[in-house]
Design an enzyme around this catalytic site. Structure first.
Site, PDB file in Angstrom:
ATOM      1  CG  ASN A  10      -1.728   1.247   1.369  1.00  0.00           C
ATOM      2  OD1 ASN A  10      -1.848   2.007   0.407  1.00  0.00           O
ATOM      3  ND2 ASN A  10      -2.306   1.482   2.540  1.00  0.00           N
ATOM      4  CE  LYS A  12       0.072   3.509   4.853  1.00  0.00           C
ATOM      5  NZ  LYS A  12      -0.143   3.693   6.265  1.00  0.00           N
ATOM      6  CG  HIS A  96      -5.994   2.078   4.964  1.00  0.00           C
ATOM      7  ND1 HIS A  96      -5.589   2.986   5.924  1.00  0.00           N
ATOM      8  CD2 HIS A  96      -4.956   1.230   4.792  1.00  0.00           C
ATOM      9  CE1 HIS A  96      -4.351   2.682   6.307  1.00  0.00           C
ATOM     10  NE2 HIS A  96      -3.947   1.611   5.637  1.00  0.00           N
ATOM     11  CD  GLU A  98      -3.193   5.639   6.576  1.00  0.00           C
ATOM     12  OE1 GLU A  98      -3.123   5.685   5.335  1.00  0.00           O
ATOM     13  OE2 GLU A  98      -2.302   5.121   7.288  1.00  0.00           O
ATOM     14  CD  GLU A 169      -4.027  -2.531   7.291  1.00  0.00           C
ATOM     15  OE1 GLU A 169      -2.931  -2.845   6.830  1.00  0.00           O
ATOM     16  OE2 GLU A 169      -4.575  -1.440   7.061  1.00  0.00           O
ATOM     17  N   GLY A 175       1.842   2.235  10.842  1.00  0.00           N
ATOM     18  CA  GLY A 175       2.802   3.335  10.707  1.00  0.00           C
ATOM     19  C   GLY A 175       3.479   3.730  12.001  1.00  0.00           C
ATOM     20  CB  SER A 215       4.552  -1.687  12.258  1.00  0.00           C
ATOM     21  OG  SER A 215       4.114  -0.353  12.421  1.00  0.00           O
TER      22      SER A 215
HETATM   23  C1  PEP Z   1      -1.102   0.116   5.894  1.00  0.00           C
HETATM   24  O1  PEP Z   1      -1.016   1.186   5.351  1.00  0.00           O
HETATM   25  O2  PEP Z   1      -2.049  -0.613   5.599  1.00  0.00           O
HETATM   26  C2  PEP Z   1      -0.065  -0.307   6.835  1.00  0.00           C
HETATM   27  C3  PEP Z   1      -0.193  -1.456   7.438  1.00  0.00           C
HETATM   28  O3  PEP Z   1       0.990   0.582   7.038  1.00  0.00           O
HETATM   29  P1  PEP Z   1       2.384   0.240   7.781  1.00  0.00           P
HETATM   30  O4  PEP Z   1       2.901  -1.046   7.222  1.00  0.00           O
HETATM   31  O5  PEP Z   1       3.266   1.411   7.453  1.00  0.00           O
HETATM   32  O6  PEP Z   1       2.091   0.144   9.251  1.00  0.00           O
END
Ligand code: PEP
Length: 253
Positions: A10, A12, A96, A98, A169, A175, A215
């Protein structure tokens, strides 16, 4: 039934078209070698035509990070399923955290998008997960199960388990560098699979792929993907460089 693992990048809101081209050119050899893993790249709208064009004839699944559930009309700033299909896009991230937190997407909107993606032939990767406060207050399962149920309720009866992917998630892990333990990932994902079994039957539940996201890094990926119900990962930060994403793909295979 053996589920095929998926490792999904992803990006982003990152990468210009030129950067996307360089990334795809470097990723294709790794993805071509990764026979047992589905490799997906979820790119910003502006890069999608190039990502889809370069993915053609390779095993890479080109994906978008969002779309709107109407086909066309007065929805300024939005992109529809037919528009994504027109570019050769095959998958889409939905809900997501976000998008839910910053852009106000509700469970109802997420469910409508998931149903529309399935009926359009796009593979939805539906994100669910709890905040730190919800987890600390013992509310993880209430939040996650509610999110999963609202999506499954609107899926047409003919939709099989292979037509949708979920990604657990936990919001506190996205992040932040603060990864869920492999046991916590397995616990949540195992419970999601059980719930899917209750809602749609065992065949559906055993076919659905459920990813972990939050992460993931080359250092922690092996233990996470080794969990029985974890079918791969949705990765933000560690997917932005091909070298690091390639190590994650290798671990998932
Ligand atoms: C994500 O954007 O779905 C995600 C898991 O980000 P990160 O791996 O940076 O935590």
């Amino acid at each position: 039934m053996a589920r095929r693992p998926m490792m999904a990048a992803n990006w982003k809101m990152n990468k210009t078209v030129r950067e996307a081209q360089d990334y795809m050119a470097a990723l294709i050899p790794y993805a071509s070698d990764a026979e047992g893993v589905d490799v997906a790249v979820f790119a910003p709208f502006t890069c999608l035509s190039e990502v889809a064009r370069m993915a053609e004839g390779t095993p890479i699944i080109p994906g978008a990070q969002n779309f709107f559930y109407e086909d066309s009309g007065a929805y300024t700033g939005e992109i529809s399923a037919p528009m994504l299909l027109d570019l050769g896009v095959e998958a889409v991230i939905i809900g997501h955290s976000e998008r839910r937190e910053i852009f106000g997407e509700t469970d109802e909107m997420v469910a409508r998008k998931a149903a529309k993606a399935v009926s359009s032939g796009l593979l939805p990767v539906v994100c669910v997960g709890e905040t730190k406060e919800e987890r600390d207050a013992g509310g993880m399962w209430e939040k996650v199960s509610g999110q999963v149920k609202s999506v499954v309720e609107v899926l047409g009866g003919e939709a099989g388990g292979g037509s949708i992917v979920f990604a657990y998630e936990p919001i506190w892990a996205i992040g932040t560098g603060d990864t869920a333990t492999p046991e916590d990932a397995q616990d949540a994902i195992g419970r999601i699979r059980e719930l899917l079994g209750e809602l749609r039957g065992e065949d559906f539940a055993s076919e659905v792929r459920i990813l972990y996201g939050g992460s993931i890094k080359p250092e922690n990926v092996a233990q996470i993907v080794a969990q029985k119900d974890v079918d791969g990962g949705l990765v933000g930060g560690a997917s932005l460089e091909v070298e690091s994403f390639a190590r994650l793909i290798e671990a998932a295979g």
